[in-house]
Design an enzyme around this catalytic site. Structure first.
Site, PDB file in Angstrom:
ATOM      1  CG  ASP A 127      -2.076   1.071   1.084  1.00 48.39           C
ATOM      2  OD1 ASP A 127      -3.251   0.455   1.018  1.00 48.39           O
ATOM      3  OD2 ASP A 127      -1.949   2.021   1.110  1.00 48.39           O
ATOM      4  CB  ILE A 128       0.515   4.235  -2.001  1.00 49.19           C
ATOM      5  CG1 ILE A 128       1.879   5.265  -2.570  1.00 49.19           C
ATOM      6  CG2 ILE A 128      -0.684   5.004  -1.875  1.00 49.19           C
ATOM      7  CD1 ILE A 128       1.532   5.674  -4.026  1.00 49.19           C
TER       8      ILE A 128
ATOM      9  CG  ASN B 291     -11.883  -0.580   4.024  1.00 47.30           C
ATOM     10  OD1 ASN B 291     -12.226  -1.417   5.286  1.00 47.30           O
ATOM     11  ND2 ASN B 291     -10.805   0.113   3.890  1.00 47.30           N
TER      12      ASN B 291
ATOM     13  CD  GLN C 144     -14.981  -0.202  -2.302  1.00 51.18           C
ATOM     14  OE1 GLN C 144     -16.080  -0.361  -1.805  1.00 51.18           O
ATOM     15  NE2 GLN C 144     -14.452  -0.830  -3.366  1.00 51.18           N
ATOM     16  CB  SER C 145     -10.377   5.314  -1.142  1.00 49.10           C
ATOM     17  OG  SER C 145      -9.460   4.532  -0.958  1.00 49.10           O
TER      18      SER C 145
ATOM     19  CG  HIS D 247      -8.807  -2.924  -2.750  1.00 44.20           C
ATOM     20  ND1 HIS D 247      -9.711  -2.158  -3.259  1.00 44.20           N
ATOM     21  CD2 HIS D 247      -8.470  -2.428  -1.587  1.00 44.20           C
ATOM     22  CE1 HIS D 247     -10.061  -1.210  -2.418  1.00 44.20           C
ATOM     23  NE2 HIS D 247      -9.180  -1.150  -1.452  1.00 44.20           N
TER      24      HIS D 247
ATOM     25  CG  HIS E 201      -6.655  -2.767   3.088  1.00 42.99           C
ATOM     26  ND1 HIS E 201      -6.121  -1.629   2.983  1.00 42.99           N
ATOM     27  CD2 HIS E 201      -7.912  -2.494   2.739  1.00 42.99           C
ATOM     28  CE1 HIS E 201      -6.813  -0.729   2.140  1.00 42.99           C
ATOM     29  NE2 HIS E 201      -7.642  -1.446   2.014  1.00 42.99           N
TER      30      HIS E 201
HETATM   31  P1  5GP Z   1      -9.653   1.611   0.190  1.00 39.50           P
HETATM   32  O1  5GP Z   1      -9.522   3.022   0.963  1.00 39.50           O
HETATM   33  O2  5GP Z   1     -10.444   1.495  -0.989  1.00 39.50           O
HETATM   34  O3  5GP Z   1     -10.157   0.324   1.147  1.00 39.50           O
HETATM   35  O4  5GP Z   1      -8.033   1.204  -0.044  1.00 39.50           O
HETATM   36  C1  5GP Z   1      -7.344   1.553  -1.201  1.00 39.50           C
HETATM   37  C2  5GP Z   1      -5.958   1.564  -0.881  1.00 39.50           C
HETATM   38  O5  5GP Z   1      -5.164   1.939  -1.961  1.00 39.50           O
HETATM   39  C3  5GP Z   1      -5.579   2.721   0.237  1.00 39.50           C
HETATM   40  O6  5GP Z   1      -5.016   2.109   1.251  1.00 39.50           O
HETATM   41  C4  5GP Z   1      -4.498   3.744  -0.558  1.00 39.50           C
HETATM   42  O7  5GP Z   1      -3.380   3.779   0.279  1.00 39.50           O
HETATM   43  C5  5GP Z   1      -4.129   2.696  -1.547  1.00 39.50           C
HETATM   44  N1  5GP Z   1      -3.632   3.285  -2.739  1.00 39.50           N
HETATM   45  C6  5GP Z   1      -4.157   4.103  -3.525  1.00 39.50           C
HETATM   46  N2  5GP Z   1      -3.504   4.550  -4.786  1.00 39.50           N
HETATM   47  C7  5GP Z   1      -2.588   3.754  -4.716  1.00 39.50           C
HETATM   48  C8  5GP Z   1      -1.483   3.398  -5.401  1.00 39.50           C
HETATM   49  O8  5GP Z   1      -1.408   4.259  -6.644  1.00 39.50           O
HETATM   50  N3  5GP Z   1      -0.473   2.612  -5.328  1.00 39.50           N
HETATM   51  C9  5GP Z   1      -0.535   1.981  -4.073  1.00 39.50           C
HETATM   52  N4  5GP Z   1       0.582   1.148  -4.057  1.00 39.50           N
HETATM   53  N5  5GP Z   1      -1.663   1.958  -3.463  1.00 39.50           N
HETATM   54  C10 5GP Z   1      -2.339   3.029  -3.530  1.00 39.50           C
END
Ligand code: 5GP
Ligand code: ZN
Length: 114
Positions: free
Chosen positions: A30-31, A87, A94-95, A100, A102
């Site tokens: 994760d970034i 999420n 969820q973003s 996916h 984690h």
């Molecule tokens: P969500 O918020 O949808 O559950 O998780 C999305 C995750 O993707 C976040 O933890 C965010 O830090 C990660 N993320 C978003 N953009 C990128 C990216 O370009 N590269 C990587 N490695 N992770 C990303």
């Protein structure tokens, strides 16, 4: 899916390094890590979120759990413990709308989550 970040990443169209990949999934760091180990397990197939999961995806999801178990062992958190979380939707924070999982570990996680 045009303009889907995780479709692009999983297709190898970015400079993201994979720590694991097979014919169905990719795994990368994760970034914005929230724990010493914070991996994202992402199917290559575009499924927007858990609400869009179909019975035909059951084998894929089972395989993702097997990959999570394998990665936990490789990152040496199998015994100390970890969390696998997906999420969903706004309240779930969820973003990225490409399903996916984690994989978080390497520190004491809190419960209940914030
Ligand atoms: P969500 O918020 O949808 O559950 O998780 C999305 C995750 O993707 C976040 O933890 C965010 O830090 C990660 N993320 C978003 N953009 C990128 C990216 O370009 N590269 C990587 N490695 N992770 C990303
Ligand atoms: Zn996608």
């Amino acid at each position: 899916m045009e303009d889907c970040l995780f479709c692009k990443i999983s297709a190898g169209e970015t400079d993201t390094d994979f720590v694991y990949q097979d014919d169905q999934v990719v795994v990368f760091e994760d970034i914005n890590p929230q724990a010493p180990v914070h991996l994202l397990i992402v199917p290559k197939k575009h499924i927007a979120d858990l609400n869009n999961l179909q019975p035909a995806d059951n084998e894929l999801i089972g395989n993702i759990y097997q990959v999570a178990k394998k990665m936990a062992a490789e990152y040496d958190i199998a015994e100390s413990g970890y969390r696998l979380v997906s999420n969903c939707g706004d309240d779930g924070c969820q973003s990225v709308y490409h399903i996916h999982f984690h994989l978080l570990g390497g520190r004491q996680l809190q419960w209940p989550p914030g």
